[in-house]
Enzyme design. Sequence first.
Site, PDB file in Angstrom:
ATOM      1  N   TYR A 139       0.841  -1.206   0.000  1.00  0.00           N
ATOM      2  CA  TYR A 139       0.000   0.000   0.000  1.00  0.00           C
ATOM      3  C   TYR A 139       0.869   1.246   0.000  1.00  0.00           C
ATOM      4  CZ  TYR A 139      -2.862   3.829   1.764  1.00  0.00           C
ATOM      5  OH  TYR A 139      -3.470   5.058   1.936  1.00  0.00           O
ATOM      6  N   VAL A 183      -8.174   1.295  13.490  1.00  0.00           N
ATOM      7  CA  VAL A 183      -8.099   1.159  14.944  1.00  0.00           C
ATOM      8  C   VAL A 183      -9.180   1.961  15.677  1.00  0.00           C
ATOM      9  CG1 VAL A 183      -6.253   2.912  15.147  1.00  0.00           C
ATOM     10  CG2 VAL A 183      -6.541   1.247  16.941  1.00  0.00           C
TER      11      VAL A 183
HETATM   12  P1  NAD Z   1     -12.183   4.673   0.911  1.00  0.00           P
HETATM   13  O1  NAD Z   1     -11.912   3.246   0.596  1.00  0.00           O
HETATM   14  O2  NAD Z   1     -13.363   5.009   1.723  1.00  0.00           O
HETATM   15  O3  NAD Z   1     -12.224   5.535  -0.436  1.00  0.00           O
HETATM   16  C1  NAD Z   1     -11.647   5.130  -1.645  1.00  0.00           C
HETATM   17  C2  NAD Z   1     -12.752   5.171  -2.683  1.00  0.00           C
HETATM   18  O4  NAD Z   1     -12.200   4.833  -3.952  1.00  0.00           O
HETATM   19  C3  NAD Z   1     -13.864   4.163  -2.393  1.00  0.00           C
HETATM   20  O5  NAD Z   1     -15.108   4.858  -2.379  1.00  0.00           O
HETATM   21  C4  NAD Z   1     -13.783   3.172  -3.534  1.00  0.00           C
HETATM   22  O6  NAD Z   1     -15.056   2.667  -3.900  1.00  0.00           O
HETATM   23  C5  NAD Z   1     -13.128   4.005  -4.623  1.00  0.00           C
HETATM   24  N1  NAD Z   1     -12.378   3.210  -5.615  1.00  0.00           N
HETATM   25  C6  NAD Z   1     -11.513   2.203  -5.373  1.00  0.00           C
HETATM   26  N2  NAD Z   1     -11.024   1.736  -6.516  1.00  0.00           N
HETATM   27  C7  NAD Z   1     -11.573   2.480  -7.513  1.00  0.00           C
HETATM   28  C8  NAD Z   1     -11.454   2.472  -8.933  1.00  0.00           C
HETATM   29  N3  NAD Z   1     -10.647   1.600  -9.555  1.00  0.00           N
HETATM   30  N4  NAD Z   1     -12.168   3.376  -9.642  1.00  0.00           N
HETATM   31  C9  NAD Z   1     -12.991   4.250  -9.024  1.00  0.00           C
HETATM   32  N5  NAD Z   1     -13.140   4.301  -7.683  1.00  0.00           N
HETATM   33  C10 NAD Z   1     -12.437   3.421  -6.941  1.00  0.00           C
HETATM   34  O7  NAD Z   1     -10.848   5.248   1.612  1.00  0.00           O
HETATM   35  P2  NAD Z   1     -10.540   6.692   2.197  1.00  0.00           P
HETATM   36  O8  NAD Z   1     -10.089   6.482   3.586  1.00  0.00           O
HETATM   37  O9  NAD Z   1     -11.656   7.643   1.914  1.00  0.00           O
HETATM   38  O10 NAD Z   1      -9.270   7.090   1.327  1.00  0.00           O
HETATM   39  C11 NAD Z   1      -9.334   8.049   0.273  1.00  0.00           C
HETATM   40  C12 NAD Z   1      -7.927   8.367  -0.194  1.00  0.00           C
HETATM   41  O11 NAD Z   1      -7.172   8.932   0.876  1.00  0.00           O
HETATM   42  C13 NAD Z   1      -7.146   7.137  -0.664  1.00  0.00           C
HETATM   43  O12 NAD Z   1      -6.377   7.510  -1.781  1.00  0.00           O
HETATM   44  C14 NAD Z   1      -6.245   6.807   0.518  1.00  0.00           C
HETATM   45  O13 NAD Z   1      -5.064   6.160   0.098  1.00  0.00           O
HETATM   46  C15 NAD Z   1      -5.973   8.197   1.056  1.00  0.00           C
HETATM   47  N6  NAD Z   1      -5.634   8.187   2.476  1.00  0.00           N
HETATM   48  C16 NAD Z   1      -6.568   7.875   3.428  1.00  0.00           C
HETATM   49  C17 NAD Z   1      -6.209   7.888   4.775  1.00  0.00           C
HETATM   50  C18 NAD Z   1      -7.189   7.567   5.876  1.00  0.00           C
HETATM   51  O14 NAD Z   1      -6.763   7.544   7.043  1.00  0.00           O
HETATM   52  N7  NAD Z   1      -8.454   7.338   5.605  1.00  0.00           N
HETATM   53  C19 NAD Z   1      -4.891   8.181   5.142  1.00  0.00           C
HETATM   54  C20 NAD Z   1      -3.967   8.462   4.130  1.00  0.00           C
HETATM   55  C21 NAD Z   1      -4.353   8.485   2.805  1.00  0.00           C
END
Ligand code: NAD
Length: 307
Positions: A139, A183
Amino acid sequence: MRFLVTGGAGFLGAPLANYLVKQGHSVRVLDDLSAGDAARLDPAVNFTRGDVEDKPKVWRLLNKIDCVYHLAARVTVPESVLYPKEYNRTNVSGTVAIMEAMRDAGIKRVVLASSGAVYGEQGVPLVHESLLPHPDSPYAASKLAAESYVRTIGEIWNIETVALRIFNAYGPGQPIPPTYPPVIPQFLRQILQKGSVIIYGEGQQTRDFIYVDDVVQALAAAATAEGINRQVINIGTGTGTSIRQLISILEHVTGKEAQTIVNPGGAAGVSALVADTKKARELLGFEAKIALAEGLTRLKSLDPQFS
Ligand code: NAD
């Protein structure tokens, strides 16, 4: 402004899209709903179900867009260890596909949601953007590769790019999947239901927990801030909280005592992952406002999973 938010039906993407429409912007969302839920979106958001690699769909959605937020990704660290190819496909190839389409559509700016996970074990209390990343999972490697592709393709085709390295976000709407749950919602549910909370290692590992509304503010600022082209910027609170401290704050917020089980050999992750927030302050004018106890109180009262 006109925005496209990929992954905009997700935990972070949906509140971002909803916030932007409330500010009077025009917002399109592209999400394949592999993890997202379109019901989270304000009816004023224009939602399309689809994959970021679906070229005709992406081209259509990019028409007349001022700024793209690229959030679509697979996001679970342990799952990425089992399925690295899948993580590479969505997080790396998916990002390249979006950049290629942006080039063809003449888009001016992209904001990438990257992750504090790219740092890995650094052995310092606060991680600064100048440190050499040391990803320790597929990841984290995929997010670092995505940063690199976004910057490189942006440089060649004159697209403004910025990568926000978001730390551990939490808040209402964060799913609790049966395998690899994050968590905070996991511990909160366990404590409320009088289940046991499992501590891996000593529980002294520190993390930087940032409330979803603060993340949305940082993302919103990145669409228009000047002088951030090609930058990577940490988005955290700058405050480290150990897993044991988190449990005691949760006990305070819930008024319930946690039953803890210690698994000393369990995968505790890196010893510390806390953001140095100076660059975010200087370049985005961003500072997280919601302290952990306040954010957890909001989470408990706003998320129906905990009522
Ligand atoms: P999430 O899984 O809720 O959101 C990701 C979204 O992308 C989902 O709604 C999923 O359906 C969609 N998705 C996945 N593959 C896809 C594809 N091929 N085409 C179109 N849509 C697709 O996760 P999140 O926590 O909202 O994360 C959003 C972004 O923020 C991500 O890029 C993640 O790496 C980054 N991020 C999140 C956190 C956190 O703590 N939540 C921390 C660091 C980075």
